[in-house]
Design a protein around this motif. Sequence first.
Motif, mmCIF file in Angstrom:
data_model
loop_
_atom_site.group_PDB
_atom_site.id
_atom_site.type_symbol
_atom_site.label_atom_id
_atom_site.label_comp_id
_atom_site.label_asym_id
_atom_site.label_seq_id
_atom_site.Cartn_x
_atom_site.Cartn_y
_atom_site.Cartn_z
ATOM 1 N N MET A 36 0.848 -1.195 0.000
ATOM 2 C CA MET A 36 0.000 0.000 0.000
ATOM 3 C C MET A 36 0.884 1.246 0.000
ATOM 4 S SD MET A 36 -3.137 0.924 2.581
ATOM 5 C CE MET A 36 -2.112 0.532 4.026
ATOM 6 N N THR A 37 0.846 2.023 -1.087
ATOM 7 C CA THR A 37 1.758 3.151 -1.252
ATOM 8 C C THR A 37 1.096 4.504 -1.024
ATOM 9 O OG1 THR A 37 1.304 3.256 -3.625
ATOM 10 C CG2 THR A 37 3.145 1.855 -2.904
ATOM 11 N N VAL A 38 -0.202 4.528 -0.744
ATOM 12 C CA VAL A 38 -0.878 5.809 -0.608
ATOM 13 C C VAL A 38 -0.188 6.679 0.445
ATOM 14 C CG1 VAL A 38 -2.556 4.983 1.110
ATOM 15 C CG2 VAL A 38 -3.141 6.934 -0.357
ATOM 16 N N GLY A 39 0.081 7.928 0.097
ATOM 17 C CA GLY A 39 0.747 8.845 1.013
ATOM 18 C C GLY A 39 2.259 8.784 0.996
ATOM 19 N N THR A 40 2.848 8.004 0.076
ATOM 20 C CA THR A 40 4.309 7.851 0.057
ATOM 21 C C THR A 40 4.948 8.355 -1.239
ATOM 22 O OG1 THR A 40 4.275 5.618 -0.898
ATOM 23 C CG2 THR A 40 4.099 5.788 1.513
ATOM 24 N N THR A 41 4.156 8.875 -2.165
ATOM 25 C CA THR A 41 4.663 9.127 -3.518
ATOM 26 C C THR A 41 5.023 10.585 -3.804
ATOM 27 O OG1 THR A 41 2.407 9.402 -4.345
ATOM 28 C CG2 THR A 41 3.348 7.174 -4.415
ATOM 29 N N ASN A 42 4.920 11.452 -2.828
ATOM 30 C CA ASN A 42 5.162 12.878 -3.035
ATOM 31 C C ASN A 42 6.521 13.129 -3.696
ATOM 32 O OD1 ASN A 42 5.430 15.656 -2.850
ATOM 33 N ND2 ASN A 42 5.132 15.764 -0.642
ATOM 34 N N LEU A 43 7.579 12.720 -3.049
ATOM 35 C CA LEU A 43 8.936 12.967 -3.549
ATOM 36 C C LEU A 43 9.190 12.252 -4.869
ATOM 37 C CD1 LEU A 43 11.792 14.128 -3.152
ATOM 38 C CD2 LEU A 43 12.338 12.089 -1.799
ATOM 39 N N HIS A 44 8.793 10.995 -4.956
ATOM 40 C CA HIS A 44 9.057 10.219 -6.170
ATOM 41 C C HIS A 44 8.382 10.857 -7.382
ATOM 42 C CE1 HIS A 44 9.718 6.776 -8.789
ATOM 43 N NE2 HIS A 44 8.435 6.794 -9.079
ATOM 44 N N THR A 45 7.124 11.263 -7.236
ATOM 45 C CA THR A 45 6.400 11.879 -8.347
ATOM 46 C C THR A 45 7.042 13.187 -8.757
ATOM 47 O OG1 THR A 45 4.345 10.857 -7.599
ATOM 48 C CG2 THR A 45 4.156 12.702 -9.123
ATOM 49 N N ARG A 46 7.433 14.003 -7.769
ATOM 50 C CA ARG A 46 8.084 15.282 -8.079
ATOM 51 C C ARG A 46 9.394 15.058 -8.825
ATOM 52 N NH1 ARG A 46 7.978 17.364 -3.371
ATOM 53 N NH2 ARG A 46 10.062 16.973 -2.604
ATOM 54 N N GLU A 47 10.197 14.103 -8.386
ATOM 55 C CA GLU A 47 11.493 13.874 -9.011
ATOM 56 C C GLU A 47 11.349 13.320 -10.427
ATOM 57 O OE1 GLU A 47 13.936 11.621 -6.322
ATOM 58 O OE2 GLU A 47 14.483 13.440 -5.196
ATOM 59 N N LYS A 48 10.353 12.479 -10.658
ATOM 60 C CA LYS A 48 10.126 11.978 -12.015
ATOM 61 C C LYS A 48 9.714 13.132 -12.941
ATOM 62 C CE LYS A 48 10.292 8.353 -13.343
ATOM 63 N NZ LYS A 48 11.443 7.627 -13.948
ATOM 64 N N TRP A 49 8.881 14.029 -12.453
ATOM 65 C CA TRP A 49 8.487 15.181 -13.261
ATOM 66 C C TRP A 49 9.689 16.077 -13.535
ATOM 67 C CZ3 TRP A 49 8.587 20.481 -12.676
ATOM 68 C CH2 TRP A 49 7.858 21.221 -13.618
#
Length: 231
Positions: A1-14
Amino acid sequence: MTVGTTNLHTREKWLEAALSAIPAGSRILDAGAGEQGYRRFCSHLDYVAQDFAQYDGKGDAKGLQTVVWDQSRLDIVSDITSIPEPDASFDAIMCVEVFEHLPDPLAALREFSRLLKKGGTLILTAPFCSLTHFAPYHFYSGFSRYFYRTHLDACGFEIVELVENGNYFEYLAQEVRRIPTVADLYVGKRPRLWELLSVRVVLHMLARFCRDDRGSSELLHYGCHVRGVKR
């Protein structure tokens, strides 16, 4: 369950995608570069790092601090609103998770407009909502889509991309996950076993809602990712 853990990863991919689209050899300013965490995405660019270099990792010991902070490799040490470079001297500028730490972010936008060549790229990210961190250099809790739409236009930029990272349910999940740490820091206690189990139940609920989300980012999200072009 990854909900609430993707902030940094999503920003860095963008960020990686936005920076990779800048032509090789372009001169880019990393404004408020700190420890230059995104220099790794700029190997094809002429990278220049700027920061005011006054944060030491400890700050005033309030809120969230990093403990250590190394700014020994900066190219320019200056106020972000008065960078000692000529007009139109950069092809691109990135300013990542910095605006909440500036007393006057609009003055920084005006300085970026001065420094960018016509047609140059501006890459910005900042939280929409944030806890106190890097204090005493924490002046705003966040910035909405309306901040960028209003002030980038006024400073001579056209927005070509504005993405909201996360949504209401993801943001709540991020903070629910933080409860044990904050309780330990400010209460001196850890949650009991049944309370931890309750946290898991809440996270499962938020994950389910997140899967069926229909635009709750307009209410709350992690932060905006913005790409603009100097007119």
